[in-house]
Write an enzyme that holds these catalytic residues in place. Structure first.
Site, mmCIF file in Angstrom:
data_model
loop_
_atom_site.group_PDB
_atom_site.id
_atom_site.type_symbol
_atom_site.label_atom_id
_atom_site.label_comp_id
_atom_site.label_asym_id
_atom_site.label_seq_id
_atom_site.Cartn_x
_atom_site.Cartn_y
_atom_site.Cartn_z
ATOM 1 N N LYS A 150 0.834 -1.208 0.000
ATOM 2 C CA LYS A 150 0.000 0.000 0.000
ATOM 3 C C LYS A 150 0.873 1.264 0.000
ATOM 4 O O LYS A 150 0.580 2.248 -0.676
ATOM 5 C CB LYS A 150 -0.926 -0.023 1.220
ATOM 6 N N GLY A 195 -12.332 -5.305 5.412
ATOM 7 C CA GLY A 195 -13.716 -5.727 5.633
ATOM 8 C C GLY A 195 -14.530 -5.609 4.356
ATOM 9 O O GLY A 195 -14.184 -4.860 3.434
HETATM 10 N N1 HSE Z 1 -5.039 -7.864 5.447
HETATM 11 C C1 HSE Z 1 -5.345 -6.488 5.225
HETATM 12 C C2 HSE Z 1 -5.375 -5.769 6.580
HETATM 13 C C3 HSE Z 1 -6.676 -6.370 4.531
HETATM 14 O O1 HSE Z 1 -5.335 -6.434 7.618
HETATM 15 O O2 HSE Z 1 -5.372 -4.554 6.601
HETATM 16 C C4 HSE Z 1 -6.937 -5.048 3.887
HETATM 17 O O3 HSE Z 1 -5.993 -4.715 2.919
#
Ligand code: HSE
Length: 430
Positions: A205, A302
């Protein structure tokens, strides 16, 4: 009314949420945009799951490649996730002239440069708001809302699973091993939870945000990642008593020498807003020259929060479908020929303040030794605190990582100190 025909590939958590939100809010959405966003086809290898969700209202297939070739589909929503067939599905959709919406951060972080180039060639859009911080519209904020600014840094809590684990460890005094199972059960974790706990998901990200913030290519391979598996309960508690909160932060910062791109556990002042972001929530702080600091908070994972971002992308596609390419925002916020290959700084040259924990029985002798070593390495000590009969905590001023590591090696060689030091980075976020 104009119609946008959507094909959804992958009906897991996010796919199911997207189908639900799109069907539930169809009228509200079409009132806003004057386009009927219609789910024409869904694909999932689990046909029972797909049939149960769609309840005979939408055509179902178990062949993702049939969906991306279907003349009934204008835009493909890729919600398979991960590194398996998602890339092939997306590239095939682009080749077939379909627009693409994806929530797949791994796909964009690793293959975004190739995917966006293919999309430009084919004249289609690839939208990925849901790939970063779930329902928080941070891509739109960085790419459009903050477009007047030169950004200095972006930092955030980008992984809900690890934030949940750290919150539980702090509030319930539990060890990492006691919390990880529950975090997985809650359904926020990746299919491979090491992606969460080792900081890889947050790095995916972060890399996307660094490209948009600074106009550089996606450089996932050069991101530094350190997870939370080694975090001890002791350090969370000590940090708290000293006025700090421990968070797994993704930080990307523009410096004179290059761009920092790092994910690691970080102590931040407890009075910073980000410090109170608990549980599975995400937050992104952006420091920009014109607007100053801005902060974005919300559910980072979610079904419906992520669906909220997927559907927002579909709305953008619906609005911009007929537009000339020059009227659409560039995929990574900068014109392709204006992207600059800015160097990513290795962690050794990154500057940070540090929290160190040393084991020492004769604490006054150890403190005197520590002060001497730190002076040799020109590292200013902000605080040395005796936390228990054996634990000394040292908070330092900012120094270069390799200098800190050299000082730590010298400290570990002292007869007054036993074993290895714990080292954690600190950020003021000011
Ligand atoms: N596995 C990720 C988290 C899901 O826990 O943020 C969302 O990208």
């Amino acid at each position: 009314m104009k119609k946008l025909n959507v094909g959804i590939v992958g009906l897991g958590t996010v796919g199911g949420g997207t189908y639900t939100v799109l069907t539930r809010n169809a009228e509200e959405i079409s009132r806003r945009i004057g386009v009927d966003v219609n789910v024409a086809l869904v694909a999932d290898k689990d046909l029972d799951r797909a049939n149960e969700l769609t309840n005979g209202k939408t055509t179902v297939t178990d062949d993702a490649f049939a969906l991306v070739s279907s003349p009934d589909v204008d835009v493909v929503v890729e919600l398979i996730g991960g590194y398996t067939i998602a890339k092939d599905v997306v590239l095939k959709a682009i080749e077939n002239g379909k627009h693409v919406v994806t929530a797949n951060k791994a796909l964009i972080a690793l293959h975004g440069n190739e995917i966006f180039a293919a999309a430009t060639k084919a004249g289609v859009m690839v939208a990925y708001e849901a790939a970063v911080a779930g329902g928080i519209p941070i891509i739109k904020a960085l790419r459009e809302g903050l477009t007047a600014n030169r950004h200095q840094w972006v930092a955030g809590i980008l992984n809900g699973t690890t934030n949940y684990i750290l919150t539980e460890m702090r509030d319930k005094g539990l060890a990492y091993q006691d919390v990880i199972g529950e975090a997985q059960r809650l359904g926020y974790a990746e299919a491979d939870p090491t992606f969460d706990v080792e900081g890889i998901d947050a790095a995916h990200k972060l890399v996307i945000m660094s490209a948009i913030a600074f106009g550089m290519p996606l450089k996932f391979d050069e991101a530094y990642t350190e997870g939370i598996t080694q975090i001890a309960q002791t350090d969370i508690q000590y940090a708290q008593t000293l006025g700090y909160s421990m968070k797994l932060l993704g930080i990307t910062k523009r410096t004179d020498k290059g761009v920092e791109l790092r994910v690691h556990p970080t102590l931040i002042p407890a009075d910073q807003l980000v410090a109170s972001v608990d549980g599975a929530m995400n937050a992104v702080a952006v420091q920009s020259d014109a607007v100053g600091p801005t902060l974005y908070y919300g559910a980072g994972a979610g079904a419906e929060p992520t669906a909220s971002a997927v559907v927002a992308d579909l709305v953008d596609v619906a609005r911009l479908m007929g537009a000339d390419e020059s009227e659409r925002p560039a995929a990574l916020g900068y014109q392709v020929d204006q992207v600059q290959d800015i160097a990513v700084l290795p962690i050794e040259v990154v500057e940070s303040a540090y929290y160190l924990r040393a084991n020492a029985t004769d604490q006054s002798a150890a403190s005197a030794d520590i002060e001497k070593v730190m002076a040799e390495y020109k590292i200013a000590i902000k605080q040395i605190v005796q936390k228990s009969a054996s634990d000394l905590v040292i908070l330092t001023d900012v120094t270069v990582e390799k200098n800190m590591d050299a000082a730590i090696a010298a400290l570990e060689a002292l007869p007054t100190i036993t074993g290895k030091l714990v080292k954690l980075r600190m950020e003021a976020l000011g």
